[in-house]
Scaffold this active site. Structure first.
Site, PDB file in Angstrom:
ATOM      1  N   SER A 198      -3.484  26.243  50.560  1.00 34.11           N
ATOM      2  CA  SER A 198      -2.619  25.073  50.757  1.00 34.11           C
ATOM      3  C   SER A 198      -2.818  24.075  49.619  1.00 34.11           C
ATOM      4  O   SER A 198      -2.539  24.384  48.464  1.00 34.11           O
ATOM      5  CB  SER A 198      -2.881  24.464  52.137  1.00 34.11           C
ATOM      6  OG  SER A 198      -1.892  23.540  52.493  1.00 34.11           O
ATOM      7  N   ASP A 306       5.978  29.949  57.203  1.00 41.16           N
ATOM      8  CA  ASP A 306       5.447  28.734  56.583  1.00 41.16           C
ATOM      9  C   ASP A 306       6.552  28.056  55.784  1.00 41.16           C
ATOM     10  O   ASP A 306       7.239  28.713  55.000  1.00 41.16           O
ATOM     11  CB  ASP A 306       4.300  29.138  55.663  1.00 41.16           C
ATOM     12  CG  ASP A 306       3.636  27.972  54.936  1.00 41.16           C
ATOM     13  OD1 ASP A 306       3.991  26.820  55.200  1.00 41.16           O
ATOM     14  OD2 ASP A 306       2.746  28.239  54.105  1.00 41.16           O
ATOM     15  N   HIS A 336       1.624  28.670  58.490  1.00 39.25           N
ATOM     16  CA  HIS A 336       0.737  28.048  57.505  1.00 39.25           C
ATOM     17  C   HIS A 336      -0.685  27.949  58.071  1.00 39.25           C
ATOM     18  O   HIS A 336      -0.886  27.712  59.258  1.00 39.25           O
ATOM     19  CB  HIS A 336       1.285  26.656  57.178  1.00 39.25           C
ATOM     20  CG  HIS A 336       0.613  25.988  56.019  1.00 39.25           C
ATOM     21  ND1 HIS A 336       0.816  26.368  54.723  1.00 39.25           N
ATOM     22  CD2 HIS A 336      -0.267  24.958  55.977  1.00 39.25           C
ATOM     23  CE1 HIS A 336       0.105  25.617  53.913  1.00 39.25           C
ATOM     24  NE2 HIS A 336      -0.574  24.748  54.648  1.00 39.25           N
TER      25      HIS A 336
END
Length: 365
Positions: A198, A306, A336
């Site tokens: 991320s 995601d 995610h």
């Protein structure tokens, strides 16, 4: 149980506060049949625990004061305190502006992997540039060292206490420190890789370009679900050119409300002119990097459900177009930060993939 989306992975507060409902009432109809069954079971269990005794699922978004005062309430599900574990050492290195940056160093087992010197992998945790630390991805670091590499987990500076962009300076300083401290670490300075999830993926792909520009060879950039656009500065999700950002803007993990929350702490509108003067524009939007030639090998991983999926895959395609060696994998049925959820079989598949990629990149197979 306080369920905070950027860490625990369940975006309860980002939905409208509501009485407890079934999963089918919370997850949008077009998303539900695509979700991995393990995640659905996990999602249901977490919602049930969060609602117990309150009748409600969604607290209001936490203030930065709440985040800092009670970090234990907002950690990822797989968070682990590895201080005192065999082969684990806490160190610091100096940043270019004189701040001591903590790192946690994970050495591989010498009985399994020999006496070294060992290749090194630098890890940058996720958390929207706002949350996370040396506990966040400790379990991943323990797993990755099974490849026979030293893992250096970097506790880079967070927003809003520090201006956005310091994280890239810290990452750069960490890379140079590892190379300069090879004897201290029992490391091979010619065999270094970088990676993250991320926000950590965003840091890794920026570092990939910075290292190329400085003539520093990297063995691999292993970025997962990276932010590759200026999404943190969007006013609304419809500004994104990518379909996944629209399709999953109300998904069960990392909905638009959460991205906007992080954005207001990292890149408030009044700060954007300053950020654009301070840093290269492509740091804010890696897809706009000026040169795509001569970059290190990359392993880019995305999650099917995601909102950041398409921009991560677009980054991989730009690497391919630039003539670089790229492996791209999409984990089907996953949202995610699925890699923070130990109950998911896909998470364990992810760990095995990480070990295999590191062994190949560092010539250990």
């Amino acid at each position: 149980m306080n369920v905070f989306p950027g860490t625990a992975g369940i975006t309860a507060w980002a939905q409208t506060e509501q009485a407890v409902q079934s999963v089918e009432d919370v997850i949008e109809e077009h998303i539900l049949p695509k979700l991995d069954p393990d995640f659905l079971e996990y999602f249901t269990q977490v919602r049930t625990k969060a609602a117990a005794g309150s009748g409600k699922v969604a607290p209001k978004p936490p203030s930065i004061q709440e985040l800092r005062a009670h970090p234990e309430a907002f950690r990822v599900p797989c968070a682990l305190d590895t201080r005192g574990y065999p082969g684990v050492t806490d160190l610091t290195f100096p940043s270019q502006d004189g701040v001591s940056i903590p790192v946690r160093v994970y050495h591989p087992d010498r009985e399994k992997h020999g006496t070294g010197p060992f290749p090194v992998h630098l890890n940058f945790h996720g958390g929207g540039f706002v949350v996370g630390g040396l506990e966040s991805e400790a379990a991943h670091c323990l797993s990755m060292r099974e490849a026979g590499v030293i893992v250096v987990d970097v506790d880079y500076r967070l927003c809003p206490e520090n201006i956005w962009g310091k994280c890239f300076q810290d990452a750069w300083d960490a890379l140079n420190w590892v190379r300069e401290s090879a004897s201290l670490l029992n490391a091979n300075p010619a065999s270094v890789s970088v990676g993250g999830i991320s926000a950590g993926g965003h840091i890794s792909i920026v570092l990939q370009h910075m290292a190329r520009d400085a003539g520093i060879p990297l063995k691999l950039c292993m970025a997962t679900a990276p932010l590759a656009t200026r999404a943190l500065s969007y006013t609304y999700y419809t500004e994104s050119p990518f379909p996944s950002f629209h399709e999953f803007h109300r998904g069960p993990v990392l909905p638009w409300a959460q991205i906007k929350y992080y954005g207001r702490l990292c890149m408030p509108p009044e700060k954007l002119p300053e950020l654009r003067k301070l840093w290269p524009s492509w740091w804010l939007e890696p897809l706009e990097a000026p040169n795509w030639r001569g970059l290190c090998d990359a392993f880019i991983r995305t999650a099917e459900l995601d909102p950041l999926r398409d921009e991560g895959e677009a980054y991989a395609m730009k690497l391919v177009a630039g003539g670089n060696k790229v492996t791209l994998k999409r984990y089907l049925g996953c949202p995610h930060t699925f890699v923070y959820m130990d109950a998911l079989k896909r998470k364990h598949e992810y760990d095995r993939d990480s070990i295999a990629a590191l062994r190949v990149a560092h010539g250990l197979d």
